[in-house]
Scaffold this motif. Structure first.
Motif, PDB file in Angstrom:
ATOM      1  N   THR A   1       0.897  -1.278   0.057  1.00  0.00           N
ATOM      2  CA  THR A   1      -0.012   0.001  -0.099  1.00  0.00           C
ATOM      3  C   THR A   1       0.942   1.318  -0.228  1.00  0.00           C
ATOM      4  N   TYR A   2       0.500   2.240  -1.049  1.00  0.00           N
ATOM      5  CA  TYR A   2       1.255   3.598  -0.778  1.00  0.00           C
ATOM      6  C   TYR A   2       1.028   4.072   0.656  1.00  0.00           C
ATOM      7  N   LYS A   3       2.065   4.671   1.058  1.00  0.00           N
ATOM      8  CA  LYS A   3       2.265   5.465   2.430  1.00  0.00           C
ATOM      9  C   LYS A   3       2.438   6.669   2.366  1.00  0.00           C
ATOM     10  N   LEU A   4       1.391   7.404   2.773  1.00  0.00           N
ATOM     11  CA  LEU A   4       1.665   8.964   2.691  1.00  0.00           C
ATOM     12  C   LEU A   4       1.679   9.650   4.047  1.00  0.00           C
ATOM     13  N   GLY A   5       2.725  10.333   4.562  1.00  0.00           N
ATOM     14  CA  GLY A   5       2.675  10.878   5.764  1.00  0.00           C
ATOM     15  C   GLY A   5       2.359  12.153   5.765  1.00  0.00           C
ATOM     16  N   LEU A   6       1.164  12.568   6.764  1.00  0.00           N
ATOM     17  CA  LEU A   6       0.630  13.779   6.455  1.00  0.00           C
ATOM     18  C   LEU A   6       0.835  14.740   7.807  1.00  0.00           C
ATOM     19  N   CYS A   7       1.614  15.905   7.562  1.00  0.00           N
ATOM     20  CA  CYS A   7       1.901  16.768   8.694  1.00  0.00           C
ATOM     21  C   CYS A   7       1.765  18.127   8.473  1.00  0.00           C
ATOM     22  N   PHE A   8       2.025  18.885   9.566  1.00  0.00           N
ATOM     23  CA  PHE A   8       2.437  20.502   9.247  1.00  0.00           C
ATOM     24  C   PHE A   8       3.793  20.422   9.154  1.00  0.00           C
ATOM     25  N   PRO A   9       4.135  21.861   8.426  1.00  0.00           N
ATOM     26  CA  PRO A   9       5.369  22.103   8.084  1.00  0.00           C
ATOM     27  C   PRO A   9       6.417  22.043   9.119  1.00  0.00           C
ATOM     28  N   PHE A  10       5.927  22.553  10.366  1.00  0.00           N
ATOM     29  CA  PHE A  10       6.924  22.726  11.549  1.00  0.00           C
ATOM     30  C   PHE A  10       7.278  21.277  11.936  1.00  0.00           C
ATOM     31  N   GLN A  11       6.685  20.119  11.481  1.00  0.00           N
ATOM     32  CA  GLN A  11       6.928  18.832  11.701  1.00  0.00           C
ATOM     33  C   GLN A  11       8.024  18.060  10.958  1.00  0.00           C
ATOM     34  N   ILE A  12       8.412  18.713  10.022  1.00  0.00           N
ATOM     35  CA  ILE A  12       9.617  18.359   8.856  1.00  0.00           C
ATOM     36  C   ILE A  12      10.786  18.473   9.713  1.00  0.00           C
ATOM     37  N   LEU A  13      11.528  17.271   9.947  1.00  0.00           N
ATOM     38  CA  LEU A  13      13.011  17.604  10.482  1.00  0.00           C
ATOM     39  C   LEU A  13      13.909  17.078   9.090  1.00  0.00           C
ATOM     40  N   ASP A  14      15.315  17.273   9.481  1.00  0.00           N
ATOM     41  CA  ASP A  14      16.114  17.277   8.466  1.00  0.00           C
ATOM     42  C   ASP A  14      16.269  15.477   8.515  1.00  0.00           C
ATOM     43  N   ALA A  15      16.326  14.980   9.751  1.00  0.00           N
ATOM     44  CA  ALA A  15      16.702  13.509   9.928  1.00  0.00           C
ATOM     45  C   ALA A  15      15.938  13.010  11.115  1.00  0.00           C
ATOM     46  N   ILE A  16      15.644  11.926  10.752  1.00  0.00           N
ATOM     47  CA  ILE A  16      14.879  11.342  12.151  1.00  0.00           C
ATOM     48  C   ILE A  16      15.627   9.790  12.275  1.00  0.00           C
ATOM     49  N   PRO A  17      16.219   9.491  13.659  1.00  0.00           N
ATOM     50  CA  PRO A  17      16.728   8.129  13.538  1.00  0.00           C
ATOM     51  C   PRO A  17      15.633   7.297  13.446  1.00  0.00           C
ATOM     52  N   SER A  18      16.150   5.987  12.851  1.00  0.00           N
ATOM     53  CA  SER A  18      14.874   4.588  12.717  1.00  0.00           C
ATOM     54  C   SER A  18      15.612   3.492  13.158  1.00  0.00           C
ATOM     55  N   ASP A  19      14.778   2.692  13.670  1.00  0.00           N
ATOM     56  CA  ASP A  19      15.176   1.320  13.826  1.00  0.00           C
ATOM     57  C   ASP A  19      14.767   0.309  12.643  1.00  0.00           C
ATOM     58  N   ASP A  20      15.254  -0.972  12.935  1.00  0.00           N
ATOM     59  CA  ASP A  20      14.626  -1.870  11.805  1.00  0.00           C
ATOM     60  C   ASP A  20      13.101  -1.921  11.599  1.00  0.00           C
ATOM     61  N   HIS A  21      12.432  -1.917  12.726  1.00  0.00           N
ATOM     62  CA  HIS A  21      10.957  -2.206  12.753  1.00  0.00           C
ATOM     63  C   HIS A  21      10.250  -0.712  12.157  1.00  0.00           C
ATOM     64  N   ASP A  22      10.658   0.228  12.177  1.00  0.00           N
ATOM     65  CA  ASP A  22      10.195   1.845  11.374  1.00  0.00           C
ATOM     66  C   ASP A  22       9.892   1.609  10.236  1.00  0.00           C
ATOM     67  N   VAL A  23       8.584   1.619   9.586  1.00  0.00           N
ATOM     68  CA  VAL A  23       8.225   1.585   8.275  1.00  0.00           C
ATOM     69  C   VAL A  23       8.033   3.228   7.778  1.00  0.00           C
ATOM     70  N   PRO A  24       8.930   3.172   6.777  1.00  0.00           N
ATOM     71  CA  PRO A  24       8.953   4.515   6.190  1.00  0.00           C
ATOM     72  C   PRO A  24       7.728   4.842   5.129  1.00  0.00           C
ATOM     73  N   MET A  25       7.546   6.233   4.950  1.00  0.00           N
ATOM     74  CA  MET A  25       6.563   6.399   4.133  1.00  0.00           C
ATOM     75  C   MET A  25       6.913   6.538   2.476  1.00  0.00           C
ATOM     76  N   ASP A  26       6.011   6.263   1.940  1.00  0.00           N
ATOM     77  CA  ASP A  26       6.623   6.527   0.317  1.00  0.00           C
ATOM     78  C   ASP A  26       6.516   8.054  -0.190  1.00  0.00           C
ATOM     79  N   GLU A  27       5.762   8.835   0.919  1.00  0.00           N
ATOM     80  CA  GLU A  27       5.900  10.273   0.360  1.00  0.00           C
ATOM     81  C   GLU A  27       5.464  11.063   1.627  1.00  0.00           C
TER      82      GLU A  27
END
Length: 178
Positions: free
Chosen positions: A149-175
């Motif tokens: 399934t195409y995964k689209l993260g939805l947020c406010f502009p102030f929720q965008i960060l340059d980098a986010i640490p992730s673990d193996d179980h974290d599922v990334p968004m397609d957009e």
């Protein structure tokens, strides 16, 4: 920075905006989202019933249903997982015993393979698709069940960060949509 610190930063950023300001920002974001190709063509959409500090999705839920599309909303099933409920046109909410938040009521939906688009909230996102949730892993476990399934993260502009640490179980968004 670690995930806990990033969550605190985003909480502080959210406090800078009134409820009315977040609603106005939400309107701008959702108007643009409605123009997204996948949003326009998806038959079955996993959405979320927004909390006050998230991009407001209440109008999207009603509009999609009115268009005859299948809208799915998550709710907490147990300590480990979310389950999906089909929106029937009238939102019946119940208070979550565990977290004290309002959740959709209704019969569980399990036809995961039919979900065309998943619109997902988060505490923060990086433009490369990494998502920072609230720390319980509910969405990561749910998204692992719908890998195509195409995964689209939805947020406010102030929720965008340059980098986010992730673990193996974290599922990334397609957009990530802002």
């Amino acid at each position: 920075m670690d995930k806990h610190t990033l969550r605190q930063i985003i909480k502080e950023r959210k406090k800078k905006f009134s409820a009315d300001e977040l609603i106005m920002q939400s309107m701008d974001i959702t108007i643009q989202l409605e123009k997204h190709r996948l949003y326009q063509t998806a038959d079955t959409i996993l959405l979320y019933h927004s909390m006050p500090d998230e991009v407001n999705t209440h109008g999207l839920i009603a509009a999609l249903h009115k268009q005859g599309r299948r809208v799915l909303l998550p709710r907490i099933k147990n300590e480990e997982e979310l389950e999906l409920v089909r929106y029937s046109g009238k939102l019946s909410l119940r208070m979550s015993e565990r977290y004290g938040i309002l959740e959709p009521d209704g019969e569980p939906f399990t036809e995961y393979e039919s979900i065309d688009l998943a619109i997902i909230p988060g505490m923060a996102f990086a433009l490369n698709g990494k998502r920072l949730g609230r720390g319980r892993g509910y969405y990561d476990r749910l998204l692992a069940k719908i890998p195509t399934t195409y995964k689209l993260g939805l947020c406010f502009p102030f929720q965008i960060l340059d980098a986010i640490p992730s673990d193996d179980h974290d599922v990334p968004m397609d957009e990530v949509f802002v």
